[in-house]
Every structure is written in structure tokens, then in C-alpha cells.
Design an enzyme around this catalytic site. Structure first.
Site, PDB file in Angstrom:
ATOM      1  N   CYS A 102      -6.954  37.278 136.691  1.00 29.47           N
ATOM      2  CA  CYS A 102      -7.101  37.217 135.229  1.00 29.47           C
ATOM      3  C   CYS A 102      -8.188  38.197 134.758  1.00 29.47           C
ATOM      4  O   CYS A 102      -9.314  38.169 135.251  1.00 29.47           O
ATOM      5  CB  CYS A 102      -7.450  35.798 134.788  1.00 29.47           C
ATOM      6  SG  CYS A 102      -7.595  35.675 133.002  1.00 29.47           S
ATOM      7  N   GLY A 203       4.543  43.083 137.963  1.00 27.70           N
ATOM      8  CA  GLY A 203       4.140  44.009 136.908  1.00 27.70           C
ATOM      9  C   GLY A 203       5.281  44.875 136.441  1.00 27.70           C
ATOM     10  O   GLY A 203       5.899  45.597 137.231  1.00 27.70           O
ATOM     11  N   ARG A 227       6.491  38.908 131.635  1.00 26.88           N
ATOM     12  CA  ARG A 227       6.934  39.171 130.263  1.00 26.88           C
ATOM     13  C   ARG A 227       8.422  39.473 130.151  1.00 26.88           C
ATOM     14  O   ARG A 227       9.017  39.268 129.098  1.00 26.88           O
ATOM     15  CB  ARG A 227       6.089  40.323 129.683  1.00 26.88           C
ATOM     16  CG  ARG A 227       4.618  39.918 129.498  1.00 26.88           C
ATOM     17  CD  ARG A 227       3.731  41.122 129.286  1.00 26.88           C
ATOM     18  NE  ARG A 227       3.717  41.979 130.480  1.00 26.88           N
ATOM     19  CZ  ARG A 227       3.197  43.191 130.531  1.00 26.88           C
ATOM     20  NH1 ARG A 227       2.651  43.693 129.455  1.00 26.88           N
ATOM     21  NH2 ARG A 227       3.228  43.889 131.652  1.00 26.88           N
TER      22      ARG A 227
HETATM   23  C1  LIG Z   1       0.431  35.921 127.828  1.00 21.89           C
HETATM   24  C2  LIG Z   1       0.102  36.078 129.284  1.00 21.89           C
HETATM   25  C3  LIG Z   1      -0.563  35.072 129.959  1.00 21.89           C
HETATM   26  C4  LIG Z   1      -0.876  35.209 131.316  1.00 21.89           C
HETATM   27  N1  LIG Z   1      -1.491  34.197 131.973  1.00 21.89           N
HETATM   28  C5  LIG Z   1      -1.712  34.289 133.303  1.00 21.89           C
HETATM   29  C6  LIG Z   1      -2.227  33.201 134.049  1.00 21.89           C
HETATM   30  O1  LIG Z   1      -2.464  32.104 133.510  1.00 21.89           O
HETATM   31  N2  LIG Z   1      -2.444  33.375 135.380  1.00 21.89           N
HETATM   32  C7  LIG Z   1      -2.166  34.570 136.011  1.00 21.89           C
HETATM   33  O2  LIG Z   1      -2.378  34.686 137.212  1.00 21.89           O
HETATM   34  N3  LIG Z   1      -1.671  35.606 135.334  1.00 21.89           N
HETATM   35  C8  LIG Z   1      -1.413  35.487 134.015  1.00 21.89           C
HETATM   36  N4  LIG Z   1      -0.832  36.521 133.354  1.00 21.89           N
HETATM   37  C9  LIG Z   1      -0.416  37.726 134.099  1.00 21.89           C
HETATM   38  C10 LIG Z   1       1.048  37.599 134.567  1.00 21.89           C
HETATM   39  O3  LIG Z   1       1.198  36.553 135.475  1.00 21.89           O
HETATM   40  C11 LIG Z   1       1.515  38.903 135.217  1.00 21.89           C
HETATM   41  O4  LIG Z   1       0.697  39.170 136.331  1.00 21.89           O
HETATM   42  C12 LIG Z   1       1.441  40.104 134.273  1.00 21.89           C
HETATM   43  O5  LIG Z   1       1.922  39.752 132.979  1.00 21.89           O
HETATM   44  C13 LIG Z   1       2.237  41.300 134.803  1.00 21.89           C
HETATM   45  O6  LIG Z   1       3.568  40.947 135.026  1.00 21.89           O
HETATM   46  P1  LIG Z   1       4.745  41.267 133.947  1.00 21.89           P
HETATM   47  O7  LIG Z   1       4.663  42.735 133.644  1.00 21.89           O
HETATM   48  O8  LIG Z   1       6.010  40.857 134.659  1.00 21.89           O
HETATM   49  O9  LIG Z   1       4.458  40.445 132.729  1.00 21.89           O
HETATM   50  C14 LIG Z   1      -0.533  36.407 131.997  1.00 21.89           C
HETATM   51  C15 LIG Z   1       0.123  37.422 131.308  1.00 21.89           C
HETATM   52  C16 LIG Z   1       0.458  37.275 129.976  1.00 21.89           C
HETATM   53  C17 LIG Z   1       1.200  38.373 129.266  1.00 21.89           C
END
Ligand SMILES: Cc1cc2nc3c(=O)[nH]c(=O)nc-3n(C[C@H](O)[C@H](O)[C@H](O)COP(=O)(O)O)c2cc1C
Length: 328
Positions: A102, A203, A227
Site C-alpha cells: 500500500c 498491475g 481495476r
Molecule cells: C481503489 C483501490 C484500493 C486498493 N486497495 C488495496 C488494498 O486494500 N490492499 C492491497 O494490497 N492493494 C490495494 N490496491 C492495489 C490493488 O490490489 C492492485 O495492486 C493495483 O490496483 C494494481 O492492479 P490493477 O492494475 O489490476 O488494478 C488498491 C487499488 C485500488 C485502485
């Protein structure tokens, strides 16, 4: 491709990412039903968990129709992390995930989340204490490092493996990138090379082809999608089928999508109560609408409504008229 995680054999290597404010029980339940190898809870602060605050108990709440859910813990104190893990195991958690990814200041300034990538000896203490506290598998989610000069994910991965962590997820960005730039799937391959435990690439997976490419570049064991699942809880299952057989499963038809959105909406109202639920649901309705013609007008109408029954009528009307188009 089977991913082994403790006693679990996971045959769909496509997982739903933990996302605070999004991957609550109503959303996870839908994603699980369409088909996901594993879904993750929103992160829960270990301190709040140990205090059993109402919010933390709501975050970790699971149900029988979620075949496999990991509870994600964040924190910086090894003893409290261990205590929170134990408590979740006693409440039925089947997997514990630790957050070292995070980037948010509120979390990193308390030396939790991705700031632990700057202090690997402390990170090791947290991992060890948590692994020793529970008998369920413990997994770890991280970024590639703190910044471009410190991409130490392979080093942390090795430490994690040595302390008994059973699976890793790597979001292919540094903490300092937040969500900027592109995820570096190739670098995730360096983590994969450093360990023998399963590694997930995460990602920027927005299409089935992105997932295949992330796997090709990283040689990871599976992918985690965040996302890309906004407004389409069926996407994780579509990616899994594509990776398995090359088949492009169609989106659910209009009636099925209407039923999904209504179920999601009513479930949110039930979990949060009407006042909060109506507000939490607005972003989801926007995302559902965004992928469809006329979605913007739908979104701008429902974000102004406070009465959930009125919103339900609006959902029905929108889906009765809409013409679906196939998503990516
Ligand atoms: C709104 C939001 C909340 C997130 N909350 C967390 C979380 O609680 N714990 C975590 O490890 N990653 C969190 N992430 C990161 C996602 O798990 C992920 O690593 C990141 O969005 C990249 O992946 P993506 O491009 O598929 O979204 C969050 C991301 C977003 C956009």
C-alpha cells in the site's frame, strides 16, 4: 495450471485483487460465483482488527458462497499482526495475506504497507510472527520496491519464502510511482526467478491479452486483477477461461447483467445499511454504466438519488433499454 497453496489446489490462476472500498463481500461474492481462483478482502488494519471494531469485522466477513477468500492484514507491529492473524483464523479465515504494497501516506507513515520494503529486517519480523501464529497459509503482496533506485522485491521475496510465506503477489510498480507509468511485468520475472513459491503478476491487466502478456513477460504462476474488474465481476472468470483454453467467454446477456447489478446493489444496501450503502454503491453503478451506451446519463442520475428503491427502478429502466456491446 494448478497453483498449490498449502492444502488448496487452485486450478484457475486468476485472482481478484484486494481493493479497499471495493472488494467487500457483495463484490467478492459475485466475482467468486462467475469463477475466480481466489479472492482477497479489502486490507484491514491489524490494530483495528485486534480491537474488533465494527468496520474491521465487516471487512473480513465472509460467506459460504465464497469458495476461497484471503483476509488481507496491514500493520507494522509483529505481535499485533500475529494476534490479528490468529483472530481471523479463529473466525474462519482460510488464508492470510500481508500487505507490503500500500502506497498511501496514512499507511506508510505508520511504517506499514509499502514502507516495509524499506526495512527488510523489520518486514521479516512481521512475516515470521504472522506465519508462526497460524496454521493456515500466509501470503504476501508487495510492489517492486520503494523507488526506482530500490527495486528490492526479489530480496523481500526470498526473505518471505524463507520465513514460510506460501505465495507472493507483485504489483509491478514502485511505491513512488503510486499508479503512474506502466506496470513492469518483466521485472516481476526477477521475483519469480528468486523463489520457488508461486508468484502472481499484478498491475494493468485490463484485457485477456494483457493477462497472457503479463504471464509471458513475467513467467509468473498466475495473475491478479484489480481495476480491470470494475463494473464487470465476470472479467476474472473470462480471463481464466481465455488462459486455459483460448476461449473468449461472452459477457452475460442483458437480463443477466441487470440481475447482477441489482443483486450487487441490494447486497450493498444490506451490508452497509441504506444511508451508507446508497453512497458506497454509486461508484459501482458508474462503472457498470461506463461500459454501456447511455451509461453516463444513467450514472449522473443515480448519483443524485438517496432512496435505494428509486435507484433500483432506474437500474431496471436502464437495462431494459440498453444495447450491450462486447467489452475488452
Ligand atoms: C481503489 C483501490 C484500493 C486498493 N486497495 C488495496 C488494498 O486494500 N490492499 C492491497 O494490497 N492493494 C490495494 N490496491 C492495489 C490493488 O490490489 C492492485 O495492486 C493495483 O490496483 C494494481 O492492479 P490493477 O492494475 O489490476 O488494478 C488498491 C487499488 C485500488 C485502485
Amino acid at each position: 495450471m494448478i497453483t498449490k497453496l498449502g492444502t488448496f489446489d487452485i486450478d484457475l490462476p486468476v485472482f481478484l485483487a484486494p481493493m479497499a472500498g471495493i472488494t467487500d463481500l457483495p463484490f467478492r461474492r459475485l466475482v467468486s460465483r462467475f469463477g475466480a481462483g481466489l479472492v482477497f478482502s479489502e486490507m484491514v488494519a491489524s490494530k483495528a482488527m485486534v480491537a474488533e471494531t465494527r468496520r474491521s469485522l465487516r471487512i473480513v466477513k465472509s460467506s459460504d458462497d465464497e469458495p476461497l477468500m484471503a483476509v488481507q492484514l496491514a500493520g507494522c507491529d509483529p505481535e499485533i499482526m500475529a494476534e490479528a492473524a490468529k483472530l481471523n483464523e479463529a473466525m474462519g479465515a482460510r488464508i492470510i495475506d500481508i500487505n507490503m504494497g500500500c502506497p498511501v501516506k496514512k499507511v506508510t507513515s505508520g511504517m506499514a504497507g509499502s514502507s516495509l520494503m524499506r526495512d527488510l529486517s523489520h518486514a521479516a519480523k512481521i512475516l515470521k510472527a504472522t506465519v508462526e501464529a497460524v496454521s493456515v497459509p500466509v501470503t504476501l503482496k508487495m510492489r517492486t520496491g520503494w523507488d526506482d533506485d530500490n527495486r528490492n522485491a526479489p530480496e523481500l521475496a526470498k526473505i518471505a519464502e524463507d520465513t514460510g510465506i506460501q505465495m507472493l503477489t507483485v504489483h509491478g510498480r514502485t511505491r513512488c510511482q503510486f499508479f503512474k507509468g506502466a506496470a513492469d511485468w518483466q521485472f516481476i520475472g526477477e521475483v519469480k526467478d528468486a523463489v520457488d513459491i508461486p508468484v502472481l503478476a499484478n498491475g494493468d491487466i485490463q484485457t485477456r491479452e494483457n493477462a497472457a502478456e503479463a504471464l509471458r513477460q513475467s513467467e509468473a504462476d498466475g495473475v491478479m486483477i484489480g481495476r480491470g474488474s470494475y463494473g464487470r465481476p465476470w472479467f476474472v472468470a473470462q480471463v481464466a477461461e481465455y488462459l486455459k483454453s483460448g476461449t473468449r467467454l461472452a459477457d452475460p446477456d442483458r437480463e443477466a447483467q441487470q440481475a447482477v447489478v441489482k443483486e450487487h446493489y441490494l447486497d450493498l444496501i444490506k451490508l452497509y445499511g441504506e444511508h451508507v450503502g446508497v453512497r458506497v454503491a454509486r461508484k459501482h453503478l458508474g462503472w457498470y454504466g461506463q461500459r454501456l451506451p447511455g451509461g453516463e446519463a444513467f450514472r449522473s442520475k443515480v448519483v443524485r438519488m438517496d432512496d435505494y428503491r428509486q435507484v433500483c427502478d432506474e437500474i431496471d429502466q436502464f437495462y431494459e433499454d440498453v444495447e450491450l456491446k462486447e467489452s475488452a
